[in-house]
Write an enzyme that holds these catalytic residues in place. Sequence first.
Site, short mmCIF file in Angstrom:
data_model
loop_
_atom_site.label_atom_id
_atom_site.label_comp_id
_atom_site.label_asym_id
_atom_site.label_seq_id
_atom_site.Cartn_x
_atom_site.Cartn_y
_atom_site.Cartn_z
N ALA A 9 14.49 11.22 -7.60
CA ALA A 9 13.37 11.80 -6.83
C ALA A 9 12.02 11.14 -7.23
CB ALA A 9 13.47 13.46 -7.22
N ASN A 40 17.41 3.13 -2.82
CA ASN A 40 16.66 2.34 -1.88
C ASN A 40 17.19 1.18 -1.22
OD1 ASN A 40 14.45 4.26 -2.62
ND2 ASN A 40 13.60 2.75 -4.31
N ASN A 180 12.34 -10.84 -9.52
CA ASN A 180 11.00 -11.21 -9.48
C ASN A 180 10.47 -12.35 -10.66
OD1 ASN A 180 10.38 -9.54 -11.62
ND2 ASN A 180 9.40 -8.12 -10.22
N THR A 214 11.73 -13.44 -5.76
CA THR A 214 10.83 -12.89 -4.97
C THR A 214 9.21 -12.97 -5.57
OG1 THR A 214 10.88 -10.85 -5.96
CG2 THR A 214 12.19 -11.23 -3.93
N LEU A 215 8.45 -13.46 -4.99
CA LEU A 215 6.84 -13.84 -5.23
C LEU A 215 5.79 -12.64 -4.61
CD1 LEU A 215 7.32 -17.54 -5.21
CD2 LEU A 215 7.70 -16.15 -7.02
N ALA A 217 3.13 -11.24 -2.33
CA ALA A 217 2.52 -11.79 -1.27
C ALA A 217 2.72 -13.29 -1.09
CB ALA A 217 1.23 -11.55 -1.42
N ASP A 240 1.22 0.58 -0.40
CA ASP A 240 1.96 0.92 -1.59
C ASP A 240 3.13 0.17 -1.79
OD1 ASP A 240 3.53 2.15 -3.58
OD2 ASP A 240 4.03 3.93 -2.35
N ASP A 246 13.31 -3.32 -3.34
CA ASP A 246 14.60 -2.86 -2.97
C ASP A 246 14.71 -3.24 -1.61
OD1 ASP A 246 14.58 -2.04 -5.59
OD2 ASP A 246 13.73 0.01 -5.26
N SER A 276 7.28 -2.81 4.80
CA SER A 276 7.15 -1.89 3.87
C SER A 276 6.22 -1.16 2.86
CB SER A 276 8.83 -1.85 2.97
OG SER A 276 8.44 -2.58 1.91
O1 RIB Z 1 12.08 0.20 -7.28
C1 RIB Z 1 11.34 1.18 -7.04
C2 RIB Z 1 12.08 2.47 -7.64
O2 RIB Z 1 12.10 2.29 -8.70
C3 RIB Z 1 11.51 3.98 -7.16
O3 RIB Z 1 11.82 4.40 -6.06
C4 RIB Z 1 11.79 4.56 -8.31
O4 RIB Z 1 12.83 5.72 -8.09
C5 RIB Z 1 12.29 3.70 -9.48
O5 RIB Z 1 13.55 3.71 -9.74
#
Ligand code: RIB
Length: 301
Positions: A9, A40, A180, A214-215, A217, A240, A246, A276
């Site tokens: 959560a 995710n 990354n 992954t880089l 932008a 965000d 993920d 995303s």
């Molecule tokens: O990679 C993002 C995730 O990292 C978030 O959803 C959080 O739960 C952490 O696990």
Amino acid sequence: MAVVGSANADLVVEVPRRPDGGETLLGSDLRLFAGGKGANQAASAARSGAEVQFHACVGADENAAIIRARLLEAGVDISGVTSVERPTGTALILVTPDGENSIVVSPGANHALDIAFAEAAAGDWSQADVLVLNLESPIETVEHVAAAAAERGVRVLLNAAPAQRLTAHTLSVCDPLVVNEHEARILLDDNGGSSFAELAQRLLDAGVVSVIITLGAAGALFGDRSGIETVSSHPVDVVDTTGAGDAFVGATACELAGGRSLRDAVEFATAVAAMSVQVMGAQSSYPDRRDVDAWRETRAT
Ligand code: RIB
């Protein structure tokens, strides 16, 4: 395809900046999102069009019910999500105005994803064409499952996040390893001296079958023994970045499970990740495939 991994959560507060040690800052109202790297990645893959089974441990609490509901909405098979006697994993997330985040995870029930749990579900995940793993689950479980999956002929996509060192054997079954820049440098004990292409080559030399770096932008670098290539990103307004990596991993796994090339997978996943970051939250920001296809069309014209 299958994901064996974590579910959390996500408790999110927007703040003007990160607090210093000993400092109290006032932020936005608290928001609760479904998160966790495994969940995710499963959600992103399912929204991208893959059939996804997810194996994870959650608590017997309200947060677990929210996580299950969001995964079902995304189209994930959650029959492998098991309740245990620990609180559901929780991530405390601060998001700054530039869209960057700071995260602390309390793993809780995710600790129960041990080798015995994973082996009990092996009859299911070993049927998958692609198995996705990340390092938010106990490392001994991840390394065991990666080796067992490869032995059973399952393609292993390992996302080495959060960053940890891996054994040579685990690296040798990654096809691809997704990292990354920061994670790549930790895996290679590199203090910043290597270029991105050199990092990718060094990971291939360390034994990975294929690699994606992954880089953000700047896009992504990918390759295997036949060579290393780049894909550029899509300039967007960032709200965000939580869970963008993920989103990328899940979308990549979906494409590889569908038989697409590494280049096609990285191009598609780069678009998913760019979409995303324009919305708050992790799973809440993941687009459905038809929206990705439409967005890519507009970008191509
Ligand atoms: O990679 C993002 C995730 O990292 C978030 O959803 C959080 O739960 C952490 O696990």
